[in-house]
Design a protein around this motif. Structure first.
Motif, PDB file in Angstrom:
ATOM      1  N   ALA A 202       0.705  -1.158   0.078  1.00  0.00           N
ATOM      2  CA  ALA A 202      -0.183  -0.055  -0.067  1.00  0.00           C
ATOM      3  C   ALA A 202       0.871   1.306   0.037  1.00  0.00           C
ATOM      4  O   ALA A 202       0.405   2.129  -0.601  1.00  0.00           O
ATOM      5  CB  ALA A 202      -0.866  -0.093   1.008  1.00  0.00           C
ATOM      6  N   ILE A 203       1.964   1.134   0.819  1.00  0.00           N
ATOM      7  CA  ILE A 203       2.835   2.401   0.986  1.00  0.00           C
ATOM      8  C   ILE A 203       3.665   2.318  -0.722  1.00  0.00           C
ATOM      9  O   ILE A 203       3.699   3.585  -1.145  1.00  0.00           O
ATOM     10  CB  ILE A 203       3.985   2.250   1.859  1.00  0.00           C
ATOM     11  N   ARG A 204       4.150   1.426  -1.049  1.00  0.00           N
ATOM     12  CA  ARG A 204       4.724   1.374  -2.166  1.00  0.00           C
ATOM     13  C   ARG A 204       3.951   1.899  -3.376  1.00  0.00           C
ATOM     14  O   ARG A 204       4.272   2.917  -4.272  1.00  0.00           O
ATOM     15  CB  ARG A 204       5.513   0.208  -2.653  1.00  0.00           C
ATOM     16  N   ALA A 205       2.827   1.396  -3.545  1.00  0.00           N
ATOM     17  CA  ALA A 205       1.768   1.888  -4.634  1.00  0.00           C
ATOM     18  C   ALA A 205       1.419   3.133  -4.394  1.00  0.00           C
ATOM     19  O   ALA A 205       1.387   3.764  -5.289  1.00  0.00           O
ATOM     20  CB  ALA A 205       0.760   0.866  -4.602  1.00  0.00           C
ATOM     21  N   GLY A 206       1.117   3.618  -3.259  1.00  0.00           N
ATOM     22  CA  GLY A 206       0.730   4.820  -2.922  1.00  0.00           C
ATOM     23  C   GLY A 206       1.647   6.135  -3.346  1.00  0.00           C
ATOM     24  O   GLY A 206       1.584   6.931  -3.966  1.00  0.00           O
ATOM     25  N   VAL A 207       3.109   5.794  -2.936  1.00  0.00           N
ATOM     26  CA  VAL A 207       4.226   6.839  -3.459  1.00  0.00           C
ATOM     27  C   VAL A 207       4.406   6.828  -4.868  1.00  0.00           C
ATOM     28  O   VAL A 207       4.355   7.685  -5.476  1.00  0.00           O
ATOM     29  CB  VAL A 207       5.239   6.418  -2.367  1.00  0.00           C
ATOM     30  N   ILE A 208       4.478   5.494  -5.436  1.00  0.00           N
ATOM     31  CA  ILE A 208       5.168   5.501  -6.715  1.00  0.00           C
ATOM     32  C   ILE A 208       4.180   5.943  -7.656  1.00  0.00           C
ATOM     33  O   ILE A 208       4.249   6.717  -8.460  1.00  0.00           O
ATOM     34  CB  ILE A 208       5.794   4.132  -7.020  1.00  0.00           C
ATOM     35  N   LYS A 209       2.962   5.349  -7.602  1.00  0.00           N
ATOM     36  CA  LYS A 209       1.692   5.526  -8.644  1.00  0.00           C
ATOM     37  C   LYS A 209       1.534   6.930  -8.196  1.00  0.00           C
ATOM     38  O   LYS A 209       0.900   8.022  -9.203  1.00  0.00           O
ATOM     39  CB  LYS A 209       0.741   4.661  -8.382  1.00  0.00           C
ATOM     40  N   GLY A 210       1.581   7.669  -7.104  1.00  0.00           N
ATOM     41  CA  GLY A 210       1.295   8.892  -6.853  1.00  0.00           C
ATOM     42  C   GLY A 210       2.171   9.568  -7.453  1.00  0.00           C
ATOM     43  O   GLY A 210       1.605  10.816  -7.910  1.00  0.00           O
ATOM     44  N   ILE A 211       3.400   9.466  -7.511  1.00  0.00           N
ATOM     45  CA  ILE A 211       4.456  10.281  -8.218  1.00  0.00           C
ATOM     46  C   ILE A 211       4.103  10.203  -9.819  1.00  0.00           C
ATOM     47  O   ILE A 211       3.894  11.209 -10.318  1.00  0.00           O
ATOM     48  CB  ILE A 211       5.587   9.826  -8.106  1.00  0.00           C
ATOM     49  N   GLU A 212       3.736   9.046 -10.467  1.00  0.00           N
ATOM     50  CA  GLU A 212       3.467   8.786 -11.745  1.00  0.00           C
ATOM     51  C   GLU A 212       1.982   9.544 -11.895  1.00  0.00           C
ATOM     52  O   GLU A 212       2.213  10.544 -12.977  1.00  0.00           O
ATOM     53  CB  GLU A 212       3.104   7.404 -12.003  1.00  0.00           C
ATOM     54  N   PHE A 213       1.227   9.766 -11.244  1.00  0.00           N
ATOM     55  CA  PHE A 213      -0.162  10.769 -11.417  1.00  0.00           C
ATOM     56  C   PHE A 213       0.278  11.976 -11.451  1.00  0.00           C
ATOM     57  O   PHE A 213      -0.077  12.882 -12.276  1.00  0.00           O
ATOM     58  CB  PHE A 213      -1.160  10.348 -10.361  1.00  0.00           C
ATOM     59  N   GLU A 214       1.270  12.414 -10.418  1.00  0.00           N
ATOM     60  CA  GLU A 214       1.671  13.698 -10.378  1.00  0.00           C
ATOM     61  C   GLU A 214       2.045  14.275 -11.625  1.00  0.00           C
ATOM     62  O   GLU A 214       1.910  15.309 -12.406  1.00  0.00           O
ATOM     63  CB  GLU A 214       2.594  13.847  -9.135  1.00  0.00           C
ATOM     64  N   ILE A 215       3.276  13.430 -12.145  1.00  0.00           N
ATOM     65  CA  ILE A 215       3.900  13.863 -13.421  1.00  0.00           C
ATOM     66  C   ILE A 215       2.956  13.814 -14.600  1.00  0.00           C
ATOM     67  O   ILE A 215       3.297  14.751 -15.325  1.00  0.00           O
ATOM     68  CB  ILE A 215       5.215  12.588 -13.482  1.00  0.00           C
ATOM     69  N   MET A 216       2.111  12.913 -14.583  1.00  0.00           N
ATOM     70  CA  MET A 216       1.315  12.924 -15.750  1.00  0.00           C
ATOM     71  C   MET A 216       0.428  14.096 -15.672  1.00  0.00           C
ATOM     72  O   MET A 216      -0.165  14.668 -16.681  1.00  0.00           O
ATOM     73  CB  MET A 216       0.353  11.619 -15.931  1.00  0.00           C
ATOM     74  N   GLY A 217      -0.029  14.665 -14.706  1.00  0.00           N
ATOM     75  CA  GLY A 217      -0.778  15.645 -14.416  1.00  0.00           C
ATOM     76  C   GLY A 217      -0.141  17.042 -14.847  1.00  0.00           C
ATOM     77  O   GLY A 217      -0.826  17.813 -15.458  1.00  0.00           O
ATOM     78  N   TYR A 218       1.400  16.967 -14.448  1.00  0.00           N
ATOM     79  CA  TYR A 218       1.834  18.363 -14.919  1.00  0.00           C
ATOM     80  C   TYR A 218       1.960  18.154 -16.378  1.00  0.00           C
ATOM     81  O   TYR A 218       1.851  19.194 -17.016  1.00  0.00           O
ATOM     82  CB  TYR A 218       3.334  18.230 -14.442  1.00  0.00           C
ATOM     83  N   ILE A 219       2.443  17.104 -17.214  1.00  0.00           N
ATOM     84  CA  ILE A 219       2.552  17.038 -18.471  1.00  0.00           C
ATOM     85  C   ILE A 219       1.340  17.487 -19.297  1.00  0.00           C
ATOM     86  O   ILE A 219       1.199  18.011 -20.130  1.00  0.00           O
ATOM     87  CB  ILE A 219       2.837  15.602 -19.036  1.00  0.00           C
TER      88      ILE A 219
END
Length: 271
Positions: A202-219
């Motif tokens: 849950a921590i790993r998915a929350g952190v890494i997928k959260g960063i991926e969504f963050e990056i895609m949001g900026y793009i």
């Protein structure tokens, strides 16, 4: 080439298939030093080609004498996001090579619109310069996934407008562990489900997928303003993106080093 065991804490890496023998080559080379929050990277450049990279401690440059003996270094540049240690300062004084220390006052081949240039991280500036050099006349979003996760924008006219700073993967893992009594400190490597089936996942998915969504949001945000946007992704962390975004993303883990080399060469031509 000497092995990493001869320089404790350092990893020596020849780059691609480029063979370089200083004794057989008269051309001078550049030495680029990037001192980050976690490690230091030293790179030898033959014009625009990376010959060798050494990674190691950001508190001591023990491999510096070896590089100076191995290559005909003509000039060097150093950029640091931390205060240089006394050890590094002593080591640099022993080098009989012109050294350019990158600061906010150093001339760069882009227009810096940042309102507080004295507070701008030199790694951020170098990454932007590197991206602009590799893709000139383009609107660029530069993302550096290192200790911190940074986003920079430079337009097609070569004007750098600034960017944002966000916690990187390790900082997010460490913060959850430090601020939440029962959450463990975990590694980023491991199973990465869509939704965690245990506290660790849950921590790993929350952190890494959260960063991926963050990056895609900026793009996607920047794509709305600049439909021709190109994206450079650098740093030590890797992420997954949907197919539509992959076509505009250039992954270059040596972008900061290339930017520093470009700044060094630019300052030589200005003289």
């Amino acid at each position: 080439m000497k092995s990493s065991k001869e320089f404790p804490g350092f990893i020596v890496r020849p780059i691609f298939f480029l063979a370089y023998f200083a004794a057989q080559k008269d051309e001078k080379v550049n030495l680029v030093i990037d001192i980050g929050n976690t490690v230091a990277k030293l790179a030898i450049f033959d014009h625009e080609d990376i010959v060798e990279i050494i990674r190691g401690s950001n508190h001591s440059l023990d491999c510096l004498p070896m590089l100076c003996n191995k290559y005909p270094i003509e000039r060097m540049i150093i950029a640091s996001v931390i205060t240089l240690s006394n050890t590094i300062k002593r080591q640099l004084k022993k080098v009989d090579i012109p050294i350019l220390e990158l600061t906010h006052k150093t001339p760069v081949p882009i227009q810096n619109m940042y309102k507080t240039p004295e507070t701008l991280g030199m790694d951020r500036l170098a990454a932007v310069v590197g991206a602009n050099y590799l893709c000139p006349d383009k609107n660029l979003l530069v993302i550096d996934a290192g200790t911190a996760l940074t986003y920079e924008f430079i337009d097609a006219q070569g004007r750098y407008w600034g960017g944002n700073i966000s916690p990187g993967i390790y900082i997010r893992f460490k913060t959850l562990n430090a601020c939440c009594d029962k959450l463990p400190l975990i590694e980023k490597g491991g199973d990465l489900p869509e939704f965690g089936y245990s506290t660790e996942t849950a921590i790993r998915a929350g952190v890494i997928k959260g960063i991926e969504f963050e990056i895609m949001g900026y793009i996607r945000l920047m794509q709305k303003k600049y439909p021709d946007l190109l994206v450079f992704l650098t740093g030590g962390d890797k992420f997954s993106f949907d197919t539509n975004l992959k076509s505009i993303i250039f992954a270059d883990r040596f972008l900061v080093l290339k930017g520093l080399n470009r700044i060094l060469n630019y300052n030589v031509t200005k003289k």
